[in-house]
Design an enzyme around this catalytic site. Structure first.
Site, PDB file in Angstrom:
ATOM      1  N   SER B 124       0.811  -1.218   0.000  1.00  0.00           N
ATOM      2  CA  SER B 124       0.000   0.000   0.000  1.00  0.00           C
ATOM      3  C   SER B 124       0.846   1.271   0.000  1.00  0.00           C
ATOM      4  CB  SER B 124      -0.946   0.003   1.206  1.00  0.00           C
ATOM      5  OG  SER B 124      -0.218   0.177   2.392  1.00  0.00           O
ATOM      6  N   LYS B 161       0.880   4.087   6.897  1.00  0.00           N
ATOM      7  CA  LYS B 161       0.139   4.973   5.981  1.00  0.00           C
ATOM      8  C   LYS B 161       0.619   6.409   6.169  1.00  0.00           C
ATOM      9  CE  LYS B 161      -2.954   1.978   4.342  1.00  0.00           C
ATOM     10  NZ  LYS B 161      -2.076   0.849   4.749  1.00  0.00           N
TER      11      LYS B 161
END
Lengths: 202, 202
Positions: B124, B161
């Site tokens: 990600s 993230k």
DNA sequence: TGACATAACAGTCATTTGTCTGGTTCATTG
DNA sequence: CAATGAACCAGACAAATGACTGTTATGTCA
């Protein structure tokens, strides 16, 4: 009057950590420093633990030398300091290593003195997740296998590229469509080493 | 009968490199070891050079202690071992740190014990040049600023993230078009720390 | 309880290592 | 040449550190 009695195994662990941290900080402790750090009233107490740690293979020691306890070379990967080079020009690698920009801590089972670190310049390896200002750890070697990422001399300057072999020819491939592969004269191709690790500070 | 006379400056450089290399190897030399390494017949000769190096600011020394010469603290930070965690689940960070998968050497001026390392899973953050199996060094903190890369608990698992603040809301943005941003319930958002370094072994 | 093992303590000696004071050799230079 | 300073040498002393021998407390367990 005597210090509180403790379980041997737990205290052994604590003393090992103390010595290990001191060694990793480059400051080997004397036995008496261990004694004081743990509040022993007798030197021998600290010495007993250190001897036990040596018997367990957790530590090694150099007989008779001051501050002679060391981490064993085998089991855990020793951490070593490796010279950090800013830029390298042809033929100047060894001199650059003698006057580096700094040092980087590396964990490696490599015994020899053939690691160095280099700061990456340019975007040519962007798609291999190697960005400008990343630091690459390099193992010195004159050749490399197909597909490995290498540091090579191009136009009198060290660059990072992926080495590609096909049809007996060698190509230095960037990993960024904006850059073109380099097909060096095999006579002149000088590989400095193979990249074994990439680091980036945020 | 006496050793060949040499230029001071060049020998000074050689002696500095000798001491520096010994220090980087974690084995501070005694004055007499320097004496022998350079073939001096008198301890004082080696001592003269070492004192000169201290006067020049090339070395520091601890008065009275055995093997007390050190590299000055300029810019080089002490190396510390930091626990490496494979996976973390909600609420289990502190217990995970007590039983780590290993240790990673980190150079940091951070005094507190709030660094840990985490192995990255998933693609990600690919476009931020953070790939699966990369190791991120994390500084523990409960909040972070707009734009910083954080480790946060999502669905009972730690993920990496980029933190995004807009309209007073917080968003956890992946850096890969194949993944979708996460807008966690502010009540439940648990930030474990901020990523300060990325490492990848090749 | 008493034998036993473990953890800590006491004191001493030996070696390593740092510190000190001064001397010798030799090239340079006014 | 004599003065000077740099590089190296000599030897002794003191502090730090390692090595050694034996003793004292404390818990365990047959």
């Amino acid at each position: 009057m005597t210090q509180e009695r403790q379980s041997s195994t737990e205290r052994k662990r604590q003393i090992f950590r103390f010595v290990r941290d001191r060694l990793l900080a480059g400051e080997p402790p004397s036995i008496r420093e261990v004694q004081q750090a743990f509040g022993f009233r007798a030197v021998q107490s600290a010495r007993d633990y250190l001897e036990a740690l040596v018997a367990d293979g957790m530590l090694e020691k150099a007989q008779g030398k001051a501050r002679g306890y060391r981490l064993p070379e085998g089991g855990e990967w020793p951490t070593r300091m490796v010279p950090l080079l800013g830029a390298v020009q042809a033929g100047q690698l060894s001199t650059a290593i003698e006057d580096p920009d700094g040092f980087v801590a590396v964990q490696s089972n490599n015994q020899r003195n053939d690691l160095f670190a280099l700061k990456v310049r340019g975007e040519s390896m962007r798609d291999a997740a190697i960005l400008p200002d990343d630091v690459v750890i390099v193992q010195r070697q004159q050749s490399a296998n197909h597909g490995e990422i290498v540091v090579a001399m191009v136009d009198d300057e060290a660059t990072v590229k992926r080495l590609w072999r096909h049809d007996g020819r060698i190509e230095l491939r960037p990993e960024n469509p904006a850059f073109s592969p380099i097909v060096p004269d095999p006579e002149q191709l000088q590989i400095l080493g193979k990249v074994i690790e990439v680091r980036r500070s945020l």
